[in-house]
Design a protein around this motif. Structure first.
Motif, PDB file in Angstrom:
ATOM      1  N   ILE A  38      47.524  41.421  63.828  1.00 36.50           N
ATOM      2  CA  ILE A  38      48.164  42.259  64.848  1.00 36.50           C
ATOM      3  C   ILE A  38      47.490  43.615  64.973  1.00 36.50           C
ATOM      4  O   ILE A  38      47.228  44.104  66.071  1.00 36.50           O
ATOM      5  N   TYR A  39      47.174  44.227  63.831  1.00 35.11           N
ATOM      6  CA  TYR A  39      46.695  45.610  63.844  1.00 35.11           C
ATOM      7  C   TYR A  39      45.220  45.753  63.489  1.00 35.11           C
ATOM      8  O   TYR A  39      44.671  46.860  63.567  1.00 35.11           O
ATOM      9  N   GLY A  40      44.593  44.653  63.052  1.00 34.88           N
ATOM     10  CA  GLY A  40      43.205  44.750  62.642  1.00 34.88           C
ATOM     11  C   GLY A  40      43.026  45.378  61.285  1.00 34.88           C
ATOM     12  O   GLY A  40      41.904  45.713  60.886  1.00 34.88           O
ATOM     13  N   ASP A  41      44.113  45.553  60.540  1.00 37.13           N
ATOM     14  CA  ASP A  41      44.073  46.167  59.213  1.00 37.13           C
ATOM     15  C   ASP A  41      45.084  45.445  58.335  1.00 37.13           C
ATOM     16  O   ASP A  41      46.293  45.528  58.572  1.00 37.13           O
ATOM     17  N   ALA A  42      44.600  44.737  57.319  1.00 40.55           N
ATOM     18  CA  ALA A  42      45.496  43.977  56.446  1.00 40.55           C
ATOM     19  C   ALA A  42      46.453  44.875  55.683  1.00 40.55           C
ATOM     20  O   ALA A  42      47.516  44.425  55.230  1.00 40.55           O
ATOM     21  N   LEU A  43      46.115  46.164  55.535  1.00 42.55           N
ATOM     22  CA  LEU A  43      46.956  47.101  54.787  1.00 42.55           C
ATOM     23  C   LEU A  43      47.742  48.023  55.706  1.00 42.55           C
ATOM     24  O   LEU A  43      48.172  49.104  55.289  1.00 42.55           O
ATOM     25  N   GLU A  44      47.963  47.605  56.946  1.00 44.42           N
ATOM     26  CA  GLU A  44      48.731  48.422  57.886  1.00 44.42           C
ATOM     27  C   GLU A  44      50.109  48.755  57.335  1.00 44.42           C
ATOM     28  O   GLU A  44      50.619  49.862  57.520  1.00 44.42           O
ATOM     29  N   PHE A  45      50.718  47.815  56.640  1.00 43.88           N
ATOM     30  CA  PHE A  45      52.061  48.038  56.091  1.00 43.88           C
ATOM     31  C   PHE A  45      52.067  49.122  55.025  1.00 43.88           C
ATOM     32  O   PHE A  45      53.107  49.723  54.738  1.00 43.88           O
ATOM     33  N   LEU A  46      50.919  49.387  54.430  1.00 42.74           N
ATOM     34  CA  LEU A  46      50.815  50.375  53.357  1.00 42.74           C
ATOM     35  C   LEU A  46      50.339  51.724  53.848  1.00 42.74           C
ATOM     36  O   LEU A  46      50.803  52.776  53.363  1.00 42.74           O
ATOM     37  N   THR A  47      49.435  51.734  54.828  1.00 38.65           N
ATOM     38  CA  THR A  47      48.811  52.990  55.252  1.00 38.65           C
ATOM     39  C   THR A  47      49.059  53.335  56.713  1.00 38.65           C
ATOM     40  O   THR A  47      48.646  54.402  57.164  1.00 38.65           O
ATOM     41  N   GLY A  48      49.699  52.455  57.471  1.00 39.66           N
ATOM     42  CA  GLY A  48      49.904  52.690  58.894  1.00 39.66           C
ATOM     43  C   GLY A  48      50.916  53.779  59.183  1.00 39.66           C
ATOM     44  O   GLY A  48      51.602  54.279  58.282  1.00 39.66           O
ATOM     45  N   PRO A  49      51.059  54.167  60.444  1.00 40.30           N
ATOM     46  CA  PRO A  49      51.960  55.269  60.810  1.00 40.30           C
ATOM     47  C   PRO A  49      53.427  54.960  60.544  1.00 40.30           C
ATOM     48  O   PRO A  49      54.227  55.884  60.379  1.00 40.30           O
ATOM     49  N   ASN A  50      53.801  53.677  60.507  1.00 39.33           N
ATOM     50  CA  ASN A  50      55.198  53.323  60.247  1.00 39.33           C
ATOM     51  C   ASN A  50      55.458  52.962  58.792  1.00 39.33           C
ATOM     52  O   ASN A  50      56.582  52.578  58.440  1.00 39.33           O
ATOM     53  N   SER A  51      54.440  53.053  57.952  1.00 38.73           N
ATOM     54  CA  SER A  51      54.615  52.790  56.526  1.00 38.73           C
ATOM     55  C   SER A  51      55.353  53.953  55.882  1.00 38.73           C
ATOM     56  O   SER A  51      55.531  55.024  56.477  1.00 38.73           O
ATOM     57  N   GLY A  61      53.063  56.802  55.865  1.00 41.88           N
ATOM     58  CA  GLY A  61      52.876  57.389  57.185  1.00 41.88           C
ATOM     59  C   GLY A  61      54.070  58.210  57.633  1.00 41.88           C
ATOM     60  O   GLY A  61      53.918  59.288  58.213  1.00 41.88           O
ATOM     61  N   ILE A  62      55.269  57.701  57.376  1.00 37.62           N
ATOM     62  CA  ILE A  62      56.483  58.444  57.753  1.00 37.62           C
ATOM     63  C   ILE A  62      56.586  59.737  56.967  1.00 37.62           C
ATOM     64  O   ILE A  62      56.985  60.776  57.506  1.00 37.62           O
ATOM     65  N   TYR A  63      56.181  59.694  55.693  1.00 42.19           N
ATOM     66  CA  TYR A  63      56.197  60.923  54.896  1.00 42.19           C
ATOM     67  C   TYR A  63      55.245  61.962  55.481  1.00 42.19           C
ATOM     68  O   TYR A  63      55.588  63.142  55.609  1.00 42.19           O
ATOM     69  N   LEU A  64      54.048  61.524  55.862  1.00 41.61           N
ATOM     70  CA  LEU A  64      53.075  62.461  56.418  1.00 41.61           C
ATOM     71  C   LEU A  64      53.555  63.072  57.736  1.00 41.61           C
ATOM     72  O   LEU A  64      53.267  64.230  58.036  1.00 41.61           O
ATOM     73  N   GLN A  65      54.336  62.278  58.505  1.00 38.75           N
ATOM     74  CA  GLN A  65      54.868  62.787  59.773  1.00 38.75           C
ATOM     75  C   GLN A  65      56.047  63.736  59.568  1.00 38.75           C
ATOM     76  O   GLN A  65      56.382  64.504  60.465  1.00 38.75           O
ATOM     77  N   ASN A  66      56.677  63.648  58.402  1.00 37.63           N
ATOM     78  CA  ASN A  66      57.888  64.448  58.155  1.00 37.63           C
ATOM     79  C   ASN A  66      57.751  65.318  56.915  1.00 37.63           C
ATOM     80  O   ASN A  66      58.724  65.562  56.203  1.00 37.63           O
ATOM     81  N   ARG A  67      56.528  65.792  56.688  1.00 32.74           N
ATOM     82  CA  ARG A  67      56.308  66.595  55.491  1.00 32.74           C
ATOM     83  C   ARG A  67      57.154  67.868  55.465  1.00 32.74           C
ATOM     84  O   ARG A  67      57.564  68.329  54.408  1.00 32.74           O
TER      85      ARG A  67
END
Length: 550
Positions: free
Chosen positions: A265-278, A281-287
């Motif tokens: 789906i995303y072209g990245d097998a680790l999207e669940f770990l490093t993607g914006p909705n991981s 990712g949520i922590y980085l958006q809400n630091r």
């Protein structure tokens, strides 16, 4: 069954003492059918009764994550695209897909979707499965004790009467789905240790694979189970290697599938770990709001104390102390044959997984109600281990004192749970977490006001919106995913410089992906300004309606 069939090989090739016949059969001559019926009936009645109470009190669908879980499943069945692939990709990432797939038969019902009951029903089924699995596991775990049946019933009571568990099993959250999958996998693994057949091994591995698709806490459980299989297997090196390889191949199917899902789906097998909705990712958006969590990073003692506190908040500190004492007694009494009971140790893995995750800053937990609650429900994931090991505390005294210890344990558990619920169910930390963040917080109030407006003024034609944070507007505002162009549809990616002529409503939240597209694309921004008028602005949420004739 002869002696050689009963033996299992321990570390170093030495045979473990043979299992008691009661343990091989799963209890004193096996659990009678009447016992299973009683456990099933009690679990089902408590589940249904709790759901009816909490649902009638309007308490079951406050968690924002719960609303999102049900909405994801609804997107699959209510997609505006006919393509099977477009429906499939609605599962998205990072949440694992087990609960979503289980909800599919129920979210088609309008009421079950909008009320969240579709997810609650899955949690209720999971609760009953968890209770039955725990009962079977506890009978096996205490099979060589004199009061095996009593201890198994106490273990079940610790779980089934826990106020936090009764509340969470009435919500569309993933905790109970994971607990059921974990207990079922561990119980089946224990059955294989007792009688090592290929059928039992594959069944245990398949259950472990299913568990890995419920929550990520199951991944280290499955990983640790592989060397346990190698240690517990019979025979010399080659048979052990074959058995371990078979178990590993089946158990790894879940994680391998999920890696493929993210790559496809995303072209990245680790999207669940490093993607914006991981979580990362949520922590980085809400630091700005989660900056306090830095105090937990790199502090092992503080992290351990935090997870223990979360577990104590959900189960009660006295019950947690019983479990710690029971665990110590179990390790001391069974240290020479620990491999035989290794599957039960797997129930402790989520605790260490949470400690490590907190240490690394992968998750944020704040379990103290006086200062705010965040992810306190993670403490509930340790209830299976607490429920299994707590009765063992009554085995510390020997002889006649053991009966009194059992009575004290039962009274202590009852008193602890009575105290947890003494101020009413609304004061449970697991409820307060959902209420404070999903009802009383400013963003939640803005969503509620916007939902009320949409329900009173239904949009005509198609609506363009990002259904991430604004997902509750769909289920609670009277909208339907089939009438939306959202991030999971094919048309979303086809919008370039003009808004489609059949889009009559645009809903954006400041900073969301759709708002960012307007900010980055001057043509789209001008088209919105020219063709639409702002209907309302509630906090950060803005709704635009197409001007007639434009």
């Amino acid at each position: 069954m002869n002696q050689s069939q009963q033996e299992s090989t321990c570390t170093g090739g030495a045979p473990c003492p043979p299992l008691p016949q009661a343990a091989v059969r799963g209890g004193h001559r096996g659990p009678p059918i009447q016992g299973w019926l009683v456990v099933l009936a009690v679990a089902a009645l408590l589940s249904a009764g709790s759901f009816l109470y909490f649902f009638n009190q309007g308490m079951t669908n406050h968690y924002g994550d719960g609303v999102a879980h049900v909405n994801i499943a609804r997107k699959v069945v209510d997609s505006p695209d006919d393509s099977l692939w477009q429906r499939y990709i609605q599962i998205g990432s990072p949440w694992l897909p087990l609960q979503t797939v289980m909800m599919l038969p129920f979210v088609s019902n309008e009421w079950m979707w909008r009320s969240g009951a579709a997810g609650s029903f899955i949690s209720m089924i999971s609760f009953v499965i968890a209770v039955l699995s725990l009962y079977r596991l506890a009978l096996r775990f205490y099979a060589d004790e004199r009061r095996a049946s009593v201890l198994a019933v106490v273990s079940v009571a610790v779980f089934v009467l826990n106020p936090s568990a009764l509340f969470m099993q009435a919500t569309p959250m993933t905790e109970m789905v994971f607990i059921a999958a974990l207990l079922a996998a561990v119980c089946l693994f224990q059955r294989w240790v007792e009688k090592q057949t290929s059928g039992r091994l594959v069944l245990a591995a398949a259950a472990m694979s299913v568990a890995t698709l419920s929550r990520y806490e199951a991944w280290p459980v499955a990983a640790l189970a592989i060397p346990m299989v190698a240690l517990a297997s019979k025979g010399d090196f080659k048979p052990r290697a074959r058995t371990t390889a078979l178990f590993a191949a089946v158990a790894a199917a879940g994680p391998i599938y999920w890696l493929w899902h993210n790559w496809a789906i995303y072209g990245d097998a680790l999207e669940f770990l490093t993607g914006p909705n991981s979580a990362r990712g949520i922590y980085l958006q809400n630091r700005a709001n989660l900056g306090w969590s830095k105090i937990f990073v790199g502090h092992a003692m503080l992290d351990t104390a935090t997870i223990l506190t979360a577990a104590a908040v959900c189960s009660g500190p006295l019950v947690l102390l019983f479990a710690i004492a029971g665990l110590a007694r179990t390790v001391a009494a069974r240290r020479r044959v620990l491999v035989r009971w290794a599957p039960a140790i797997l129930l402790l893995v989520p605790f260490f997984f949470h400690v490590v995750s907190l240490y690394r800053g992968e998750i944020q937990i704040f379990p103290l109600s006086a200062f705010g609650l965040l992810n306190v429900r993670y403490g509930l994931l340790h209830l299976p281990a607490i429920a299994l090991f707590a009765p063992a505390a009554a085995l510390i005294p020997r002889g006649a004192a053991g009966r009194w210890a059992t009575a004290i344990l039962i009274v202590g558990v009852a008193a602890q749970y009575g105290y947890l619920i003494s101020e009413g169910p609304r004061q449970l930390a697991v409820y307060q977490e959902g209420y404070r963040n999903g009802v009383n917080a400013r963003p939640a109030r803005e969503l509620a006001d916007a939902s009320a407006f949409l329900k009173a003024n239904p949009p005509r034609g198609l609506t363009l919106m990002n259904t991430g944070a604004l997902g509750p507007l769909v289920s609670k505002g009277g909208l339907r995913f089939s009438e939306l162009i959202h991030e999971g549809t094919a048309r979303w990616h086809q919008i370039t410089d003009r808004l489609p002529a059949d889009v009559f409503t645009v809903i954006v939240e400041e900073g969301d992906p759709l708002d960012q597209r307007f900010q980055a694309n001057a043509d789209l921004s001008k088209d919105l300004e020219f063709s639409f008028r702002e209907e309302f602005s509630i906090g950060k949420i803005r709704l635009f309606k197409r001007v007639r004739g434009k």
